[in-house]
Design a protein around this motif. Structure first.
Motif, mmCIF file in Angstrom:
data_model
loop_
_atom_site.group_PDB
_atom_site.id
_atom_site.type_symbol
_atom_site.label_atom_id
_atom_site.label_comp_id
_atom_site.label_asym_id
_atom_site.label_seq_id
_atom_site.Cartn_x
_atom_site.Cartn_y
_atom_site.Cartn_z
ATOM 1 N N VAL A 86 0.864 -1.188 0.000
ATOM 2 C CA VAL A 86 0.000 0.000 0.000
ATOM 3 C C VAL A 86 0.894 1.229 0.000
ATOM 4 N N GLU A 87 0.597 2.158 -0.883
ATOM 5 C CA GLU A 87 1.395 3.381 -0.972
ATOM 6 C C GLU A 87 0.814 4.448 -0.053
ATOM 7 N N TYR A 88 1.672 5.046 0.769
ATOM 8 C CA TYR A 88 1.278 6.148 1.648
ATOM 9 C C TYR A 88 1.992 7.413 1.176
ATOM 10 N N ILE A 89 1.233 8.480 1.036
ATOM 11 C CA ILE A 89 1.775 9.739 0.519
ATOM 12 C C ILE A 89 2.323 10.577 1.667
ATOM 13 N N LEU A 90 3.552 11.012 1.505
ATOM 14 C CA LEU A 90 4.176 11.897 2.481
ATOM 15 C C LEU A 90 4.039 13.361 2.078
ATOM 16 N N GLU A 91 4.252 13.636 0.802
ATOM 17 C CA GLU A 91 4.147 14.994 0.275
ATOM 18 C C GLU A 91 3.629 14.909 -1.164
ATOM 19 N N PRO A 92 2.331 15.182 -1.394
ATOM 20 C CA PRO A 92 1.753 14.972 -2.729
ATOM 21 C C PRO A 92 2.365 15.864 -3.803
ATOM 22 N N ASN A 93 2.719 17.077 -3.455
ATOM 23 C CA ASN A 93 3.247 17.992 -4.471
ATOM 24 C C ASN A 93 4.611 17.544 -4.987
ATOM 25 N N GLU A 94 5.385 16.947 -4.125
ATOM 26 C CA GLU A 94 6.715 16.494 -4.513
ATOM 27 C C GLU A 94 6.762 15.000 -4.815
ATOM 28 N N LYS A 95 5.582 14.355 -4.754
ATOM 29 C CA LYS A 95 5.458 12.916 -5.023
ATOM 30 C C LYS A 95 6.377 12.090 -4.121
ATOM 31 N N ARG A 96 6.373 12.454 -2.835
ATOM 32 C CA ARG A 96 7.137 11.705 -1.852
ATOM 33 C C ARG A 96 6.204 10.708 -1.180
ATOM 34 N N SER A 97 6.586 9.436 -1.194
ATOM 35 C CA SER A 97 5.727 8.394 -0.635
ATOM 36 C C SER A 97 6.575 7.230 -0.138
ATOM 37 N N PHE A 98 5.930 6.267 0.508
ATOM 38 C CA PHE A 98 6.598 5.036 0.911
ATOM 39 C C PHE A 98 5.632 3.873 0.744
ATOM 40 N N GLN A 99 6.177 2.667 0.735
ATOM 41 C CA GLN A 99 5.380 1.459 0.531
ATOM 42 C C GLN A 99 5.292 0.674 1.842
ATOM 43 N N TYR A 100 4.052 0.305 2.194
ATOM 44 C CA TYR A 100 3.822 -0.469 3.416
ATOM 45 C C TYR A 100 3.080 -1.745 3.073
ATOM 46 N N ILE A 101 3.570 -2.863 3.590
ATOM 47 C CA ILE A 101 2.901 -4.155 3.404
ATOM 48 C C ILE A 101 2.128 -4.451 4.681
ATOM 49 N N PRO A 102 0.793 -4.440 4.636
ATOM 50 C CA PRO A 102 -0.022 -4.628 5.850
ATOM 51 C C PRO A 102 0.387 -5.882 6.612
ATOM 52 N N ILE A 103 0.865 -5.698 7.829
ATOM 53 C CA ILE A 103 1.434 -6.817 8.569
ATOM 54 C C ILE A 103 0.366 -7.778 9.074
ATOM 55 N N LEU A 104 -0.845 -7.278 9.345
ATOM 56 C CA LEU A 104 -1.912 -8.168 9.789
ATOM 57 C C LEU A 104 -2.309 -9.131 8.671
ATOM 58 N N ASN A 127 9.375 4.978 -9.815
ATOM 59 C CA ASN A 127 8.596 4.429 -8.706
ATOM 60 C C ASN A 127 9.239 3.127 -8.217
ATOM 61 N N ILE A 128 10.521 3.226 -7.898
ATOM 62 C CA ILE A 128 11.309 2.050 -7.580
ATOM 63 C C ILE A 128 10.811 1.347 -6.324
ATOM 64 N N LEU A 129 10.282 2.104 -5.363
ATOM 65 C CA LEU A 129 9.814 1.484 -4.124
ATOM 66 C C LEU A 129 8.650 0.539 -4.389
ATOM 67 N N MET A 130 7.717 0.950 -5.246
ATOM 68 C CA MET A 130 6.577 0.094 -5.572
ATOM 69 C C MET A 130 7.043 -1.153 -6.322
ATOM 70 N N SER A 131 7.982 -0.992 -7.238
ATOM 71 C CA SER A 131 8.483 -2.140 -7.989
ATOM 72 C C SER A 131 9.136 -3.154 -7.062
ATOM 73 N N LEU A 132 9.961 -2.673 -6.136
ATOM 74 C CA LEU A 132 10.652 -3.575 -5.221
ATOM 75 C C LEU A 132 9.674 -4.270 -4.282
ATOM 76 N N ALA A 133 8.739 -3.514 -3.731
ATOM 77 C CA ALA A 133 7.786 -4.096 -2.787
ATOM 78 C C ALA A 133 6.883 -5.117 -3.476
ATOM 79 N N THR A 134 6.439 -4.796 -4.689
ATOM 80 C CA THR A 134 5.553 -5.707 -5.421
ATOM 81 C C THR A 134 6.282 -7.004 -5.774
ATOM 82 N N LYS A 135 7.512 -6.875 -6.278
ATOM 83 C CA LYS A 135 8.289 -8.075 -6.622
ATOM 84 C C LYS A 135 8.513 -8.949 -5.392
ATOM 85 N N HIS A 136 8.797 -8.299 -4.285
ATOM 86 C CA HIS A 136 9.050 -9.065 -3.071
ATOM 87 C C HIS A 136 7.804 -9.827 -2.636
#
Length: 888
Positions: free
Chosen positions: A288-306, A728-737
């Protein structure tokens, strides 16, 4: 009688059916999986179909007799006249023993006068001149009891097999694969998922592969299928209109499950459809992508642990390991974190069954760290593992799960509070409500037990100062760095950090924003703030990888090498020659140290990776010990450090070993200050002084080292190398994993505790007389299976290795593995005992072979870690890899 599957409860009537079953239902193999031999009494397992086929052909050839009862041939050695060899394999192995003793052997085939005393020449002659051959080609004096007809070594389709004679189970005599179309589609989907997630094949390449496979499966075979049908109709005198046959052929090809799955309307025809299929049938937990700063397209990827916990604990084999409770724990040993005071004093873990999680936080570069993109794509990763699993079970990379990926610059800008918020929210739910486990019939709660990280990462997330040149650099005590040189931790003059004191320090910082820190505390720890049963004072264990193997060891080796060279014990080139030419064996060969860099003297450290530095400090006495005079102060310093390492990496401790570690650390500290009075103790020297008390708090600290976590980074680096796409390297890495984890979890083929590739059945009577009675006591069988190499519970044992199996006068006993016997489900070693005596200078044991042969069970070893013996100054020596607590 039938063929039972070794991986599930299925039983089928024929050998071809069991091979088909393995291929369809257990078809995922690789480093974490194994394909067992189909014969029920054979313990061998393999990682590829070709290896299995070769094994079946060599060691389990099936015999079909033509119109006569089966009569087994018997081979007789033409040299020593020993009779009774039941097959060619055993016969030629015996002939090989004569050749290896330089005895001249005549060719055993009729009409051939070739003779030689060279093993390789005999084997080459046999292959070139007598392949293929039948039983009738042997000389009459070599073989007897042959049937009138020639034996046909073909593949029998009969279900009866000697290896299944003792199997008592029900058989489905009308065995058929249920819902075959769905099974085929699932196998194809698993193959495509493996290509994409494990082998990192691009989506575009897989799309092209799907198109080509669809054409081959649906269109290419039309003419050949039509010719087969027409030929069959003509053979049975049936005349059918050609248009009807053509229509039938097209319908057959197009209705092929493979064709349907890969067609434009099939579930695997496009990337989008494949992802949808993976999510439904492989239970992929998408990031799941969480937005940190929409104007600068800063985000991170979180895999729901539950969701990840539900997915993982839905697998029976993993659920049983995670939720199994340890029984009969001794109060005198420290074997796991459950024996430590932190676990025992936490009320959350004392009531019911709990899930314990260990988080790992670290930064890594996905680009060349020396290139122009340095730090541009530096990523912070948060991994997690089940603390409930034994340390050996969570060492595989597929057991390390991903929780979060974020750019390191965003962590620094937005802080851990914001980035970890979704993860901590889910863990708070796990603490309060838990997750429902159907097999248990209730909700099971859990929490984070500890966070593994290097010192910088631990201080960063914990809210402590990240500058280790300041006054308060220790997360375990309130001592100031200026006092580290004059005071020891064991003196009790450094007050320990407590939960109450830390809370007061955090409050002081909140009330006085102008303060940069209060006793090293800069801000609150987000885990402590959001979780009810985690506290930063007790939640960050030490990391021996960075403290010792990448901290103290390279520093002290660099300083001491400079002293040795200045005293002319050897030159710099002689040192590197000795390191590079040392005859490393087995695991030591894999982790062998690299040459010392030329800049080590000016830099005052040798650098190197953790596993290389560990191998160097451990084998250093054998490499250069003969060049160092007795009682050299610098040498004694290094040897005291070697003793400390053996104690720190030990998997089991007791009060005696912890007290011994405390005294060795104090001794090492004083030696360092005597040898290098002008050198300052680095903070990691001080951290090391806390280890005795930390072992009592956390259990063996080797369970929390970051070696395996750092190996996880290589998977993401490999993905980047293959894709070459940083968008969007973070999404690619998280999805592949997540695709890779789902692929591993989907396979029900689990690496067995015992893995062996080749075994030989030997009559017990031919073994050494000293162990015949021991084997008969364990098994009534007249034969025993022997192997040269096995892997048992993740540890590899080979013929020639040294094992510790007992003690005499307070010192361990050693023995050399002669053969490995597989008796029942256990592993026993046929060993030759060794007389051993300890040498203080070499920190090793001299070994002297005896004539005593005995049988030792793997479970009775003093340490399950095998050792390698080396020739030092003309004598055989061995050194421990980790301390053995003989009183445990």
């Amino acid at each position: 009688m039938g063929w039972p599957c070794k991986l599930c409860s299925t039983v089928v009537p024929t050998k071809s059916d069991i091979l088909k079953h393995y291929r369809l239902h257990h078809g995922t193999f690789g480093h974490s999986h194994a394909l067992p031999c189909v014969h029920i009494d054979c313990p061998c397992s393999f990682k590829s179909w070709s290896s299995l086929r070769c094994h079946l052909s060599r060691y389990h050839p099936e015999v079909k007799l033509l119109n006569t009862p089966q009569v087994s041939p018997s081979f007789t050695c033409p040299l020593c006249k020993k009779p009774g060899f039941p097959n060619e394999k055993d016969f030629f192995e015996h002939i090989g023993h004569h050749l290896k003793n330089n005895e001249t052997v005549k060719c055993v085939f009729e009409g051939c006068d070739h003779q030689t005393n060279v093993y390789g020449t005999f084997a080459t002659h046999k292959y070139r001149k007598h392949t293929p051959h039948t039983s009738q080609d042997f000389k009459p004096e070599v073989i007897s009891e042959l049937p009138e007809e020639v034996l046909d070594f073909g593949t029998s389709e009969e279900g009866d097999d000697p290896s299944c004679a003792n199997y008592d189970g029900s058989i489905n005599t009308h065995y058929e694969e249920e819902d075959g179309s769905n099974v085929v589609v699932e196998c194809v989907a698993s193959l495509l998922l493996k290509l994409e997630s494990v082998h990192n094949v691009s989506v575009r390449c897989i799309d092209e592969l799907v198109d080509d496979l669809h054409f081959i499966a649906s269109s290419a075979p039309i003419s050949s299928v039509k010719s087969v049908i027409v030929s069959h109709l003509e053979k049975n005198n049936q005349a059918i209109d050609d248009s009807v046959v053509t229509s039938l052929v097209e319908e057959l090809c197009n209705s092929n499950p493979l064709s349907v799955a890969l067609s434009s309307v099939g579930p695997l025809s496009s990337s989008y459809k494949r992802r949808r299929y993976y999510k439904e049938y492989f239970e992929v937990v998408e990031p799941v992508e969480y937005i940190l700063e929409p104007n600068e397209k800063r985000s991170f990827q979180y895999i729901p642990i539950l969701q990840s916990l539900i997915q993982i604990l839905g697998k029976e084999n993993l659920r049983e390991k995670v939720l199994s409770e340890e029984q009969n724990k001794s109060s005198t040993k420290y074997e796991s974190y459950r024996d430590g005071t932190i676990y025992k004093e936490n009320s959350f873990y004392s009531e019911e069954l709990r899930i314990t999680l260990v988080l790992y936080v670290d930064d890594f570069e996905i680009c060349n760290p020396l290139g122009t993109s340095r730090k541009k794509h530096k990523i912070t990763a948060v991994y997690w593992v089940f603390g409930n699993l034994p340390h050996s079970s969570r060492s595989t990379l597929s057991s390390v799960y991903l929780a979060l990926l974020c750019k390191a610059v965003d962590i620094k800008r937005f802080g851990y509070d914001k980035v970890l918020a979704p993860l901590l929210k889910d863990i708070a739910v796990l603490e309060l409500d838990g997750i429902y486990i159907s097999s248990v019939g209730k909700n099971v709660k859990g929490s984070v037990f500890s966070v593994a990280a290097d010192n910088l990462g631990a201080h960063s997330i914990c809210g402590l100062v990240e500058n280790f040149s300041g006054p308060f650099v220790c997360r375990f005590c309130l001592g100031q760095r200026s006092e580290f040189r004059i005071k020891e931790v064991r003196s009790g003059e450094f007050p320990a950090r407590t939960q109450e004191a830390h809370a007061a320090h955090v409050l002081t910082i909140k009330e006085n924003p102008a303060l940069t820190h209060c006793f090293g505390v800069k801000k609150a720890c987000p885990l402590t703030e959001n979780l009810s049963y985690f506290n930063c004072v007790t939640g960050y264990p030490p990391d021996i990888l960075h403290d010792i193997f990448e901290g103290i060891v390279p520093l002290e080796l660099g300083l001491c090498f400079s002293v040795f060279i200045s005293k002319k014990y050897f030159t710099y080139s002689e040192l590197n020659t000795a390191i590079s030419q040392f005859p490393y064996k087995w695991a030591d060969k894999t982790n062998c140290p690299q040459p010392v860099p030329a800049t080590f003297s000016s830099r005052k450290r040798i650098g190197g990776n953790a596993h290389e530095n560990w191998a160097l400090i451990r084998l250093l006495p054998f490499i250069i010990g003969h060049r160092i005079p007795l009682n050299d102060p610098s040498w004694l310093l290094l040897m005291s450090l070697k003793d400390i390492i053996e104690l720190v990496v030990a998997p089991v401790h007791n009060e005696v070993s912890i007290a011994y570690l405390d005294s060795k650390i104090s001794e090492h500290r004083h030696r360092f200050q005597e040898v290098f009075p002008n050198e300052e103790l680095i903070p990691k020297h001080h951290f090391l002084e806390h280890y005795p008390e930390l072992i009592k708090a956390f259990g063996p600290v080797i369970a929390f080292w970051t070696m395996r976590f750092e190996a996880k980074h290589s998977q993401f680096k490999r993905i980047v190398r293959h894709t070459g796409n940083f968008k969007n390297i973070l999404m690619s890495l998280a999805t592949k994993h997540q695709l890779m984890i789902s692929h591993h979890l989907h396979s029900t083929t689990v690496l067995p505790s015992l893995s062996v590739v080749r075994v030989t059945a030997v009559p017990v009577d031919v073994l050494h007389v000293d162990i015949q009675e021991s084997i008969r006591h364990l098994s009534p069988q007249s034969q025993v299976q022997l192997a040269d190499t096995v892997t048992y519970q993740g540890t590899r044992y080979s013929k020639g290795m040294i094992v510790a199996y007992g003690s005499t006068a307070g010192l361990p006993d050693f023995a050399e593995i002669v053969q490995i016997a597989l008796i029942g489900e256990g592993v026993h070693f046929i060993v030759r005992t060794q007389n051993a005596w300890y040498d203080e200078h070499y920190r090793g044991y001299y070994l002297e072979k005896t004539n005593q042969i005995t049988l030792v069970e793997q479970q009775s070893l003093s340490d399950v870690c095998p050792l390698s013996a080396y020739i030092v100054a003309g004598k055989q020596m061995v050194t421990l890899k980790r301390h053995i607590s003989l009183q445990c």
